[in-house]
Design a protein around this motif. Structure first.
Motif, mmCIF file in Angstrom:
data_model
loop_
_atom_site.group_PDB
_atom_site.id
_atom_site.type_symbol
_atom_site.label_atom_id
_atom_site.label_comp_id
_atom_site.label_asym_id
_atom_site.label_seq_id
_atom_site.Cartn_x
_atom_site.Cartn_y
_atom_site.Cartn_z
ATOM 1 N N ILE A 199 0.874 -1.136 -0.042
ATOM 2 C CA ILE A 199 -0.099 -0.085 -0.062
ATOM 3 C C ILE A 199 0.873 1.184 0.057
ATOM 4 C CG2 ILE A 199 -1.879 1.158 1.334
ATOM 5 C CD1 ILE A 199 -2.658 -1.277 2.599
ATOM 6 N N ILE A 200 0.928 2.069 -0.955
ATOM 7 C CA ILE A 200 1.539 3.252 -1.100
ATOM 8 C C ILE A 200 0.542 4.565 -0.824
ATOM 9 C CG2 ILE A 200 2.990 4.554 -2.476
ATOM 10 C CD1 ILE A 200 3.858 2.189 -4.186
ATOM 11 N N GLY A 201 0.676 5.374 -0.030
ATOM 12 C CA GLY A 201 -0.245 6.281 0.366
ATOM 13 C C GLY A 201 0.364 7.782 -0.240
ATOM 14 N N ALA A 202 -0.530 8.796 0.011
ATOM 15 C CA ALA A 202 -0.277 10.058 -0.654
ATOM 16 C C ALA A 202 -0.427 11.189 0.609
ATOM 17 C CB ALA A 202 -1.239 10.349 -1.671
ATOM 18 N N MET A 250 4.213 5.088 3.801
ATOM 19 C CA MET A 250 3.581 6.245 3.844
ATOM 20 C C MET A 250 4.375 7.480 3.158
ATOM 21 S SD MET A 250 1.116 5.793 6.225
ATOM 22 C CE MET A 250 0.883 7.420 7.159
ATOM 23 N N SER A 251 3.583 8.406 3.171
ATOM 24 C CA SER A 251 4.357 10.046 2.225
ATOM 25 C C SER A 251 5.175 10.255 2.888
ATOM 26 C CB SER A 251 3.339 10.790 1.791
ATOM 27 O OG SER A 251 4.019 12.078 1.538
ATOM 28 N N GLU A 252 6.570 10.765 2.471
ATOM 29 C CA GLU A 252 7.608 11.360 3.370
ATOM 30 C C GLU A 252 7.140 12.870 3.814
ATOM 31 O OE1 GLU A 252 8.563 12.038 -1.052
ATOM 32 O OE2 GLU A 252 7.553 10.662 0.331
ATOM 33 N N PHE A 253 5.965 13.354 3.166
ATOM 34 C CA PHE A 253 5.870 14.795 3.389
ATOM 35 C C PHE A 253 4.947 15.009 4.880
ATOM 36 C CE2 PHE A 253 6.192 14.528 -1.468
ATOM 37 C CZ PHE A 253 7.243 15.134 -1.321
ATOM 38 N N THR A 266 -2.234 5.202 -4.097
ATOM 39 C CA THR A 266 -3.025 6.809 -4.406
ATOM 40 C C THR A 266 -2.045 7.645 -4.672
ATOM 41 O OG1 THR A 266 -4.602 5.790 -2.724
ATOM 42 C CG2 THR A 266 -4.523 7.986 -2.989
ATOM 43 N N GLY A 267 -2.329 8.608 -5.588
ATOM 44 C CA GLY A 267 -1.626 9.653 -5.946
ATOM 45 C C GLY A 267 -1.831 9.947 -7.396
#
Length: 478
Positions: free
Chosen positions: A123-126, A152-155, A200-201
């Motif tokens: 799972i890759i998130g935004a 998780m997003s690095e931001f 998601t992105g």
């Protein structure tokens, strides 16, 4: 990339691979978790998420600069709780083996369909809704009996810390693991041989993710976005229409994949839309600069991107109107909605997904013209129809494609757990909500069962002495 940074990336790639192997081995030791096991997992996630909701409010506020507490609860926490409750209530029914029709050629036999976990889901998130876009797919993956690795997003470094705490309290890392890291880490993560990959992105990044996954033939679910239009139809009162779509544009400062991207209204009513929007915006945020009800633009990079979009529009002849007369504040990144009139197709504002508090308003001569305009672009994740006329509603529904539609409402169709959520074309592939999401993260395996009687011996060679020729002749008769 410096040599030191390269070492960090390589170390993390190795960590990803080792963790995937660990979870694969754990899955093989329990490849078909019972309904009770899955429900227990979902309830642990629910308990941990609720226990840390105040920390999520605080962490998202830090990561954004200003994030409305109510929006964190409404957009990130509550949908996950509702999703868990929905899955828990229906999971045993979903898991039941289905009996299917037995074709004549294989009778006597019994044909069944079983839904088997696929294994380890990536799972890759935004960054815009970091909890809903990671924990939402996680709920579906766990309901389907899988384990999961989350990137998780690095931001959102503060939110990532809380997310890691939530997961660590609910699960052993052999079942669910969670990571962060820079863009290169995401690229390495998406190249792993998962059994399913959920991303998601943006559409642009989605193409890279799908390309990386294809090397290992990993099936993907892509939840992207696009330019989600609102069609204000001729029968709709302008004030009523604005009151129905304005919150969807203001929520999270427009940084939602389903946020209205532009408005299409009857020609000559553009200024009426502007006036109604400005009036309602001021009512919603009377002390905009100090309010905690409106979120800021997430980062300096995105703030500057939005200012460049406005500058480009102005330079090419558009009229830009601040919804409350205030200019964007570069210190706090608080930015009221900026309405854009006379936008043309050579402007960035009409070419790219805006993902922020900018809203073009364009006129049309007929609903058919509005539909034609929408169809000339990529298929959006959401399409919004403002009309009480059923004939008009049906025309638009039948002549457009989108991930989903809300009529006389915006965004809300995504909050319905009992229907699939996902895009089409440029806005995504596949679903991850509801029963369809459960099926997407399961393998629907056909099982044919025969009893003691075996008819195959009557149709085996030599064909000139058996029953096969006359049977085939009878079945294929004209």
């Amino acid at each position: 990339m410096s040599a030191q940074e390269q070492v960090v990336v390589e170390d993390q790639a190795c960590e990803f691979a080792l963790q995937l192997k660990k979870q694969q081995q754990a899955y093989l030791a329990n490849p078909m978790p019972s309904a009770d096991e899955r429900i227990a997992r979902l309830k642990r996630l629910r308990k941990s998420l609720l226990a840390h909701q105040d920390e999520l409010i605080e962490s998202l506020n830090k990561d954004f600069g200003r994030r409305s507490p109510e929006e964190t609860l409404l957009l990130d926490v509550l949908p996950n709780i509702n999703n868990i409750d929905y899955c828990v209530k229906r999971l045993k029914k979903w898991m039941k083996t289905e009996t299917r029709h037995t074709d004549l050629l294989v009778r006597p036999a019994k044909v069944e369909l079983m839904y088997q976990p696929v294994g380890v889901v990536g799972i890759i998130g935004a960054w815009n809704g970091p909890i809903i876009v990671t924990f939402g797919p996680l709920v579906t993956a766990l309901a389907a009996g899988n384990s999961a690795m989350i990137k998780m997003s690095e931001f959102n470094p503060e939110t990532n810390k809380v997310a890691k705490k939530i997961i660590a309290e609910a699960f052993d890392d052999s079942l669910v693991s969670i990571f962060d890291g820079e863009a290169e880490a995401s690229a390495r993560f998406s190249a792993l041989p998962f059994n399913h990959l959920m991303f998601t992105g943006s559409t642009a990044v989605g193409r890279h993710v799908m390309r990386a996954a294809s090397a290992n033939l990993v099936p993907v679910t892509l939840e992207l976005g696009g330019k989600c239009p609102v069609i204000v139809c001729p029968d709709m009162d302008i004030d009523d229409a604005v009151s129905r779509f304005i919150y969807g544009k203001c929520a999270n400062s427009g940084q939602i994949c389903l946020s209205p991207d532009y408005i299409l209204c009857p020609e000559g009513k553009e200024q009426a839309v502007v006036d109604a929007y400005c009036k309602r915006f001021k009512e919603m945020f009377p002390a905009f600069s100090s309010t905690t009800d409106h979120s800021s633009v997430h980062s300096e990079r995105h703030f500057q991107r939005l200012q460049e979009i406005l500058s480009d529009a102005k330079a090419k002849g558009a009229t830009v109107i601040s919804a409350n007369g205030q200019e964007p504040d570069p210190k706090t990144r608080m930015m009221p909605t900026h309405l854009v009139l006379n936008a043309t197709e050579d402007m960035i504002v009409m070419q790219e997904e805006i993902f922020g508090p900018i809203l073009p308003i364009k006129g049309y001569k007929s609903v058919e013209e509005a539909v034609s305009y929408i169809n000339q672009g990529g298929r959006p994740l959401g399409l919004y129809i403002m009309s009480f006329d059923k004939t008009t509603q049906d025309y638009i529904l039948n002549h457009t494609h989108s991930g989903g539609v809300s009529i006389n409402e915006v965004v809300s169709h995504a909050l319905c757990d009992d229907v699939p959520f996902g895009g089409v074309g440029d806005s995504g592939i596949g679903h991850y909500h509801g029963h369809e999401g459960f099926k997407a993260m399961s393998k629907a395996k056909t099982v044919l069962k025969r009893g003691k009687f075996y008819p195959g011996k009557f149709t085996a060679p030599p064909y000139d002495k058996g029953f096969l020729r006359p049977i085939l002749k009878w079945l294929l008769r004209q």
